[in-house]
Scaffold this active site. Structure first.
Site, PDB file in Angstrom:
ATOM      1  N   LYS A   1       0.666  -1.356  -0.117  1.00  0.00           N
ATOM      2  CA  LYS A   1      -0.016   0.077   0.130  1.00  0.00           C
ATOM      3  C   LYS A   1       0.935   1.271  -0.002  1.00  0.00           C
ATOM      4  O   LYS A   1       0.679   2.271  -0.831  1.00  0.00           O
ATOM      5  CB  LYS A   1      -0.883   0.060   1.226  1.00  0.00           C
ATOM      6  CG  LYS A   1      -2.028  -1.144   1.354  1.00  0.00           C
ATOM      7  CD  LYS A   1      -3.020  -1.127   2.505  1.00  0.00           C
ATOM      8  CE  LYS A   1      -2.087  -1.142   3.731  1.00  0.00           C
ATOM      9  NZ  LYS A   1      -1.515  -2.578   4.099  1.00  0.00           N
TER      10      LYS A   1
ATOM     11  N   ARG B   1     -10.053   0.594   8.415  1.00  0.00           N
ATOM     12  CA  ARG B   1      -9.667  -0.791   9.094  1.00  0.00           C
ATOM     13  C   ARG B   1     -10.290  -1.353   9.634  1.00  0.00           C
ATOM     14  O   ARG B   1     -10.323  -2.753  10.149  1.00  0.00           O
ATOM     15  CB  ARG B   1      -8.162  -0.591   9.703  1.00  0.00           C
ATOM     16  CG  ARG B   1      -7.010  -1.412   9.092  1.00  0.00           C
ATOM     17  CD  ARG B   1      -5.992  -0.797  10.202  1.00  0.00           C
ATOM     18  NE  ARG B   1      -4.663  -1.432  10.022  1.00  0.00           N
ATOM     19  CZ  ARG B   1      -3.711  -1.106   9.408  1.00  0.00           C
ATOM     20  NH1 ARG B   1      -3.722  -0.072   8.556  1.00  0.00           N
ATOM     21  NH2 ARG B   1      -2.579  -1.909   9.253  1.00  0.00           N
TER      22      ARG B   1
ATOM     23  N   ARG C   1      12.039  -6.077   5.493  1.00  0.00           N
ATOM     24  CA  ARG C   1      12.092  -4.702   5.721  1.00  0.00           C
ATOM     25  C   ARG C   1      12.482  -4.513   7.329  1.00  0.00           C
ATOM     26  O   ARG C   1      13.232  -3.473   7.458  1.00  0.00           O
ATOM     27  CB  ARG C   1      10.756  -4.103   5.450  1.00  0.00           C
ATOM     28  CG  ARG C   1      10.834  -2.504   5.786  1.00  0.00           C
ATOM     29  CD  ARG C   1       9.500  -2.164   5.325  1.00  0.00           C
ATOM     30  NE  ARG C   1       8.391  -2.283   6.173  1.00  0.00           N
ATOM     31  CZ  ARG C   1       7.161  -2.006   6.186  1.00  0.00           C
ATOM     32  NH1 ARG C   1       6.763  -1.257   5.183  1.00  0.00           N
ATOM     33  NH2 ARG C   1       6.251  -2.398   7.069  1.00  0.00           N
TER      34      ARG C   1
ATOM     35  N   ARG D   1      11.152  -0.080  11.964  1.00  0.00           N
ATOM     36  CA  ARG D   1       9.988  -0.282  12.815  1.00  0.00           C
ATOM     37  C   ARG D   1       9.799  -1.348  13.690  1.00  0.00           C
ATOM     38  O   ARG D   1      10.066  -2.557  13.325  1.00  0.00           O
ATOM     39  CB  ARG D   1       8.885  -0.507  11.521  1.00  0.00           C
ATOM     40  CG  ARG D   1       8.371   0.852  10.808  1.00  0.00           C
ATOM     41  CD  ARG D   1       7.184   0.492   9.826  1.00  0.00           C
ATOM     42  NE  ARG D   1       6.146  -0.535  10.103  1.00  0.00           N
ATOM     43  CZ  ARG D   1       4.864  -0.348   9.470  1.00  0.00           C
ATOM     44  NH1 ARG D   1       5.194   0.231   8.171  1.00  0.00           N
ATOM     45  NH2 ARG D   1       3.981  -1.137   9.860  1.00  0.00           N
TER      46      ARG D   1
ATOM     47  N   ARG E   1      -0.586  -8.994  13.401  1.00  0.00           N
ATOM     48  CA  ARG E   1      -0.901  -7.932  12.303  1.00  0.00           C
ATOM     49  C   ARG E   1      -1.878  -8.722  11.332  1.00  0.00           C
ATOM     50  O   ARG E   1      -2.832  -8.123  11.167  1.00  0.00           O
ATOM     51  CB  ARG E   1       0.255  -7.027  11.898  1.00  0.00           C
ATOM     52  CG  ARG E   1       0.958  -6.334  12.617  1.00  0.00           C
ATOM     53  CD  ARG E   1       2.325  -5.672  12.348  1.00  0.00           C
ATOM     54  NE  ARG E   1       2.287  -5.122  11.162  1.00  0.00           N
ATOM     55  CZ  ARG E   1       3.418  -4.818  10.351  1.00  0.00           C
ATOM     56  NH1 ARG E   1       4.481  -5.177  10.831  1.00  0.00           N
ATOM     57  NH2 ARG E   1       3.296  -4.142   9.252  1.00  0.00           N
TER      58      ARG E   1
HETATM   59  P1  AP5 Z   1       4.760  -1.690   1.875  1.00  0.00           P
HETATM   60  O1  AP5 Z   1       4.479  -0.824   0.653  1.00  0.00           O
HETATM   61  O2  AP5 Z   1       5.142  -0.910   3.075  1.00  0.00           O
HETATM   62  O3  AP5 Z   1       3.410  -2.229   2.298  1.00  0.00           O
HETATM   63  P2  AP5 Z   1       2.221  -1.896   3.247  1.00  0.00           P
HETATM   64  O4  AP5 Z   1       0.931  -2.347   2.626  1.00  0.00           O
HETATM   65  O5  AP5 Z   1       2.028  -0.209   3.154  1.00  0.00           O
HETATM   66  O6  AP5 Z   1       2.473  -2.489   4.497  1.00  0.00           O
HETATM   67  P3  AP5 Z   1       2.721  -1.786   5.893  1.00  0.00           P
HETATM   68  O7  AP5 Z   1       3.654  -2.525   6.987  1.00  0.00           O
HETATM   69  O8  AP5 Z   1       2.723  -0.400   5.992  1.00  0.00           O
HETATM   70  O9  AP5 Z   1       1.155  -2.399   6.564  1.00  0.00           O
HETATM   71  P4  AP5 Z   1       0.260  -2.213   7.746  1.00  0.00           P
HETATM   72  O10 AP5 Z   1      -0.938  -1.958   7.254  1.00  0.00           O
HETATM   73  O11 AP5 Z   1       0.591  -3.144   8.760  1.00  0.00           O
HETATM   74  O12 AP5 Z   1       1.006  -0.883   8.389  1.00  0.00           O
HETATM   75  P5  AP5 Z   1       0.290   0.607   8.782  1.00  0.00           P
HETATM   76  O13 AP5 Z   1       1.369   1.404   9.031  1.00  0.00           O
HETATM   77  O14 AP5 Z   1      -0.806   0.878   8.153  1.00  0.00           O
HETATM   78  O15 AP5 Z   1       5.508  -2.711   1.641  1.00  0.00           O
HETATM   79  C1  AP5 Z   1       6.163  -3.686   2.511  1.00  0.00           C
HETATM   80  C2  AP5 Z   1       7.495  -4.285   2.178  1.00  0.00           C
HETATM   81  O16 AP5 Z   1       7.327  -5.020   0.876  1.00  0.00           O
HETATM   82  C3  AP5 Z   1       8.504  -3.063   1.835  1.00  0.00           C
HETATM   83  O17 AP5 Z   1       9.690  -3.458   2.439  1.00  0.00           O
HETATM   84  C4  AP5 Z   1       8.432  -2.915   0.294  1.00  0.00           C
HETATM   85  O18 AP5 Z   1       9.578  -2.404  -0.385  1.00  0.00           O
HETATM   86  C5  AP5 Z   1       8.168  -4.258  -0.044  1.00  0.00           C
HETATM   87  N1  AP5 Z   1       7.354  -4.339  -1.323  1.00  0.00           N
HETATM   88  C6  AP5 Z   1       6.555  -3.576  -1.982  1.00  0.00           C
HETATM   89  N2  AP5 Z   1       6.097  -3.911  -3.033  1.00  0.00           N
HETATM   90  C7  AP5 Z   1       6.612  -5.195  -3.318  1.00  0.00           C
HETATM   91  C8  AP5 Z   1       6.778  -5.943  -4.584  1.00  0.00           C
HETATM   92  N3  AP5 Z   1       5.921  -6.003  -5.612  1.00  0.00           N
HETATM   93  N4  AP5 Z   1       7.521  -6.833  -4.526  1.00  0.00           N
HETATM   94  C9  AP5 Z   1       8.283  -7.194  -3.470  1.00  0.00           C
HETATM   95  N5  AP5 Z   1       8.550  -6.344  -2.555  1.00  0.00           N
HETATM   96  C10 AP5 Z   1       7.431  -5.442  -2.278  1.00  0.00           C
HETATM   97  O19 AP5 Z   1      -0.153   0.339  10.328  1.00  0.00           O
HETATM   98  C11 AP5 Z   1       0.818  -0.032  11.409  1.00  0.00           C
HETATM   99  C12 AP5 Z   1      -0.010  -0.193  12.537  1.00  0.00           C
HETATM  100  O20 AP5 Z   1      -0.450   0.996  12.848  1.00  0.00           O
HETATM  101  C13 AP5 Z   1      -1.134  -1.313  12.717  1.00  0.00           C
HETATM  102  O21 AP5 Z   1      -0.531  -2.348  13.098  1.00  0.00           O
HETATM  103  C14 AP5 Z   1      -2.006  -0.461  13.640  1.00  0.00           C
HETATM  104  O22 AP5 Z   1      -1.731  -0.753  15.063  1.00  0.00           O
HETATM  105  C15 AP5 Z   1      -1.902   1.155  13.536  1.00  0.00           C
HETATM  106  N6  AP5 Z   1      -2.819   1.360  12.679  1.00  0.00           N
HETATM  107  C16 AP5 Z   1      -2.836   1.969  11.443  1.00  0.00           C
HETATM  108  N7  AP5 Z   1      -3.543   2.296  10.921  1.00  0.00           N
HETATM  109  C17 AP5 Z   1      -4.779   2.020  11.383  1.00  0.00           C
HETATM  110  C18 AP5 Z   1      -6.367   2.161  11.665  1.00  0.00           C
HETATM  111  N8  AP5 Z   1      -6.912   2.756  10.531  1.00  0.00           N
HETATM  112  N9  AP5 Z   1      -7.073   1.631  12.579  1.00  0.00           N
HETATM  113  C19 AP5 Z   1      -6.312   1.195  13.948  1.00  0.00           C
HETATM  114  N10 AP5 Z   1      -4.902   1.033  13.916  1.00  0.00           N
HETATM  115  C20 AP5 Z   1      -4.157   1.627  12.800  1.00  0.00           C
HETATM  116 MG    MG Z   2       2.047   1.172   4.906  1.00  0.00          MG
END
Ligand code: AP5
Ligand code: MG
Length: 198
Positions: free
Chosen positions: A14, A89, A128, A134, A146
């Site tokens: 994402k 979410r 990562r 992180r 997660r």
């Molecule tokens: P990346 O692009 O970072 O993927 P992502 O889907 O953004 O993954 P996140 O880790 O950010 O997801 P998340 O949903 O757990 O985190 P968030 O910050 O939202 O890619 C991941 C890796 O893969 C990278 O190293 C990238 O380079 C690699 N990659 C990408 N594309 C690729 C490809 N095609 N091939 C190979 N490799 C690739 O949330 C974190 C925490 O915050 C949650 O756990 C929760 O506690 C809290 N939180 C956030 N939002 C909310 C909400 N709305 N409600 C409640 N809690 C929340």
């Molecule tokens: Mg993300």
């Protein structure tokens, strides 16, 4: 305004795809994960509370993230459109978002859902974790939690938008550019439909 949700489990790409999409379409990127990490970085009370939950792989409370999104919408009313990443979410967050957008006389145009296998997600996040700093990335158990939270609470959000016929599934494995091109083609199709030329 053209508003889209980029949906998918942790590690589905994402954040990676959001960066490319905002530069092509000039959307305002709203990532609740990034907003929360900025609160943690600034050591605010909200950040300290959130860190506790995030480090365990749990979601933070709905009212916290809904409040953050509401302020961000108010602060960016002149945008071309919003790209929501990591929000909504839960079903409650989806309902709140629909209401907030309605107040602004707009709505979600499309939800693009990235599909990636669980093993690929875990591999990407562990990789990562070596360099990202992180704290939720460097532990296999936290990553699995997660993903479990995603299945328990987040997957039903897609049903909410399915009912309104707004969900398009996109293959999330392949090169970053292949996935980007698939996303752009779905967005362009939807923009054309909305403009009434199809
Ligand atoms: P990346 O692009 O970072 O993927 P992502 O889907 O953004 O993954 P996140 O880790 O950010 O997801 P998340 O949903 O757990 O985190 P968030 O910050 O939202 O890619 C991941 C890796 O893969 C990278 O190293 C990238 O380079 C690699 N990659 C990408 N594309 C690729 C490809 N095609 N091939 C190979 N490799 C690739 O949330 C974190 C925490 O915050 C949650 O756990 C929760 O506690 C809290 N939180 C956030 N939002 C909310 C909400 N709305 N409600 C409640 N809690 C929340
Ligand atoms: Mg993300």
């Amino acid at each position: 305004m053209f508003n889209l949700i980029l949906f998918g489990p942790p590690g589905s790409g994402k954040g990676t795809q959001s960066e490319k999409l905002i530069s092509r379409y000039n959307f305002k990127h709203l990532s609740t994960g990034d907003l929360l990490r900025s609160e943690i970085h600034n050591q605010t009370p909200l950040g300290l509370e959130a860190k506790n939950l995030m480090d365990k792989g749990h979601l933070v409370p709905d009212e916290v993230v809904i409040g953050m999104i509401s302020s961000a919408l108010d602060a960016n009313l002149k945008t071309n459109g919003f790209l929501f990443d990591g929000f909504p979410r839960t079903s409650a967050q989806a309902e709140a978002l629909d209401k907030l957008l309605e107040l602004k006389k707009t709505s979600i145009a499309i939800m693009l859902a990235l599909e990636v296998s669980e093993e690929e997600l875990v591999q990407r996040l562990l990789k990562r974790g070596v360099t990202s700093g992180r704290s939720d990335d460097n532990n296999d158990m936290v990553i699995r939690e997660r993903i479990a939270e995603y299945h328990r609470k987040t997957a039903p959000v897609a049903d909410h938008y399915h009912k309104a016929n707004k969900v398009v599934m996109v293959q999330g494995e392949g090169t970053v550019d292949e996935i980007f091109n698939a996303l752009c083609s779905e967005i362009d199709k939807r923009i054309t439909e909305i403009n009434g030329t199809v």
